[in-house]
Each structure stands twice: as C-alpha cells, then as structure tokens.
Design an enzyme around this catalytic site. Structure first.
Site, PDB file in Angstrom:
ATOM      1  CG  ASP A 153     -67.022  49.887  19.624  1.00 34.73           C
ATOM      2  OD1 ASP A 153     -65.879  49.426  19.614  1.00 34.73           O
ATOM      3  OD2 ASP A 153     -67.496  50.488  20.618  1.00 34.73           O
ATOM      4  CG  ASP A 157     -62.604  48.673  23.213  1.00 36.01           C
ATOM      5  OD1 ASP A 157     -63.538  48.682  24.024  1.00 36.01           O
ATOM      6  OD2 ASP A 157     -62.782  48.677  21.973  1.00 36.01           O
TER       7      ASP A 157
HETATM    8  C1  DX5 Z   1     -63.900  53.517  21.798  1.00 42.07           C
HETATM    9  C2  DX5 Z   1     -64.315  52.203  22.398  1.00 42.07           C
HETATM   10  C3  DX5 Z   1     -65.711  52.327  22.989  1.00 42.07           C
HETATM   11  C4  DX5 Z   1     -66.147  51.133  23.764  1.00 42.07           C
HETATM   12  C5  DX5 Z   1     -67.634  51.177  24.016  1.00 42.07           C
HETATM   13  O1  DX5 Z   1     -62.605  53.414  21.299  1.00 42.07           O
HETATM   14  O2  DX5 Z   1     -64.279  51.189  21.382  1.00 42.07           O
HETATM   15  O3  DX5 Z   1     -66.605  52.565  21.932  1.00 42.07           O
HETATM   16  O4  DX5 Z   1     -65.801  49.989  23.087  1.00 42.07           O
HETATM   17  O5  DX5 Z   1     -67.827  52.180  24.943  1.00 42.07           O
HETATM   18  P1  DX5 Z   1     -69.245  52.892  25.144  1.00 42.07           P
HETATM   19  O6  DX5 Z   1     -70.326  51.834  24.975  1.00 42.07           O
HETATM   20  O7  DX5 Z   1     -69.172  53.414  26.568  1.00 42.07           O
HETATM   21  O8  DX5 Z   1     -69.333  53.945  24.119  1.00 42.07           O
END
Ligand code: DX5
Length: 235
Positions: A180, A40
């Site tokens: 995601d 990310d």
């Molecule tokens: C947000 C990120 C999150 C991450 C996943 O910008 O992209 O979505 O990848 O995090 P969780 O699984 O904790 O939502």
C-alpha cells in the site's frame, strides 16, 4: 512448501474519492471490478491525518457489492476493533507499531468473526511478525509512510516483501501479502515480483485517463505478468 500466493487482488483506497458522493463512489469502484475496498482509518494521533469513523463505513456498506477492509492507522486499535467490525469490515488491519500485545490483538480480531491483518511501516522489519503468523490472515507491507495518499513508492521495501513472502510460504499458511502506497502500473511490477499478491492503489487509480475499470485491469495484468515471470525465474 506450498505457495500460498493468490492471484493478484486489486483494492482501491477510498481516500481520493469525492467524499460528498461517497455512496456513488463506492458503487463506481465495485463497477470498476475491484476485489475489495480499503478504508484508510486515521485518528490524527498515530498519523497526522483524520479520516473515516465506523458510521461512515456502515453507511457506505449498502452501496457495495464487495467486501470492506479497514486499515487502522490509529494509536489504540484495541479500543476500536468492535466498532469497525460492526460497521461491516470483514478484515481489520492493525499496525504492529501501535500494538503492545500484537498476538492478543490479532486473536481478538478473529474472535470478532473477522479476518486479521497486521501492517508494517517501511522501517519495521519483517521479523516483527515472525511469531504471530498463526493469528494472521494478511500482512501489509507499507510502501509509503502512512498518513496521506499521493506519496512516492519506497522501493527499498521490496527486499522486506520478499522476506515476508518466504516466511509466509515456509509457514504453509494462506496469508495474503498486501502492499500500500505509491502503487501504479509501474511500481506494481517490482512489488509483485518481490512477492506481494494484494495491491492498494489510490491516486494513480482515480487519475487513470481511461477510467477506474481500465486502471484496475491494467494493474491486475501487470501484477499477474510480473508474478509469473518471477516464479519462472525462481524455478
Ligand atoms: C497512506 C495511505 C495511502 C493510500 C494509497 O497512509 O494508506 O497509501 O492508501 O494512496 P496512494 O495510492 O495515492 O499512494
């Protein structure tokens, strides 16, 4: 039309990792059976958070046996494509909301010899990608507002996931449909039934009481079961 859907792919976000031990963490994710690893990338402008530069990803590359993808949550992705491709990312995902010339940006990603992806924030309609499918290898439907891990899954995105699935299948192209944000063993069921085939999990996967390998297996099993049930129902 052929169904371009792949068997579920489970990818971790690196956000929750112990960043003081990043190499070991990446090796551990590979040992847990993930299909790819998502970085990310945040610039503090497109989203409030600031995360991984290309040098960090390049350093982690030697510790991984699976491919890397970069989710570029950045205001000016065109200026960074070369560096994240050179860092060893095999797939670069840009946000439609950050691209004035999305078709050209996706084409430039492919010209770098890597796969192209486009991400849609929860509010962004599926129609935004209708005319760039021929330049796209993956569509990411965000199920949280980007910027931080640990947020709650936005179920209202599911109709858009279904619409994107229909667009992909009608196109006859092999485009992966990724979700995601807030993906757990429960929310993955709705996302898979709606048509997603690639799933990013961060906080839930890292916190799984039986460890990451068990978490990956559970997510994959739930997604496979939900997708098959949805296909049977649709037949
Ligand atoms: C947000 C990120 C999150 C991450 C996943 O910008 O992209 O979505 O990848 O995090 P969780 O699984 O904790 O939502």
């Amino acid at each position: 039309m052929p169904n371009a859907r792949v068997d579920p792919l489970i990818l971790p976000s690196v956000l929750p990792a112990d960043l003081a031990r990043l190499g070991d963490e990446v090796a551990g994710l590979c040992a847990a059976g993930v299909d790819r690893i998502q970085w990310d990338v945040m610039d503090g402008v497109f989203v409030p958070n600031l995360t991984f530069g290309p040098d960090v990803i390049a350093a982690a590359r030697a510790h991984s046996t699976v491919g890397f993808e970069a989710h570029l949550m950045v205001a000016n992705p065109d200026e960074l494509l070369n560096r994240y491709a050179a860092a060893g990312c095999e797939l670069l995902i840009v946000h439609a909301e950050a691209c004035t010339h999305l078709h050209r940006t996706l084409s430039r990603i492919r010209d770098l010899g890597v796969l192209s992806g486009v991400a849609l924030n929860p509010h962004t309609p599926a129609s935004v990608v209708a005319h760039v499918l021929d330049e796209t290898d993956l569509i990411l439907a965000m199920t949280v507002n980007p910027g931080f891990g640990g947020q709650s899954y936005i179920r209202a995105v599911e109709p858009k996931i279904t619409e994107l699935r229909r667009m992909i299948d009608d196109s006859g192209q092999a485009i992966q449909l990724e979700v995601d944000g807030g993906i757990t063993d429960t929310t993955i069921i709705g996302a898979a039934a709606a048509g997603a085939d690639v799933f990013i999990s961060g906080s839930w996967l890292y916190a799984h009481p039986s460890g990451k390998a068990a978490g990956v297996d559970l997510l994959r099993a739930e997604a496979l079961h939900a997708a098959r049930a949805a296909r049977t129902e649709a037949a």
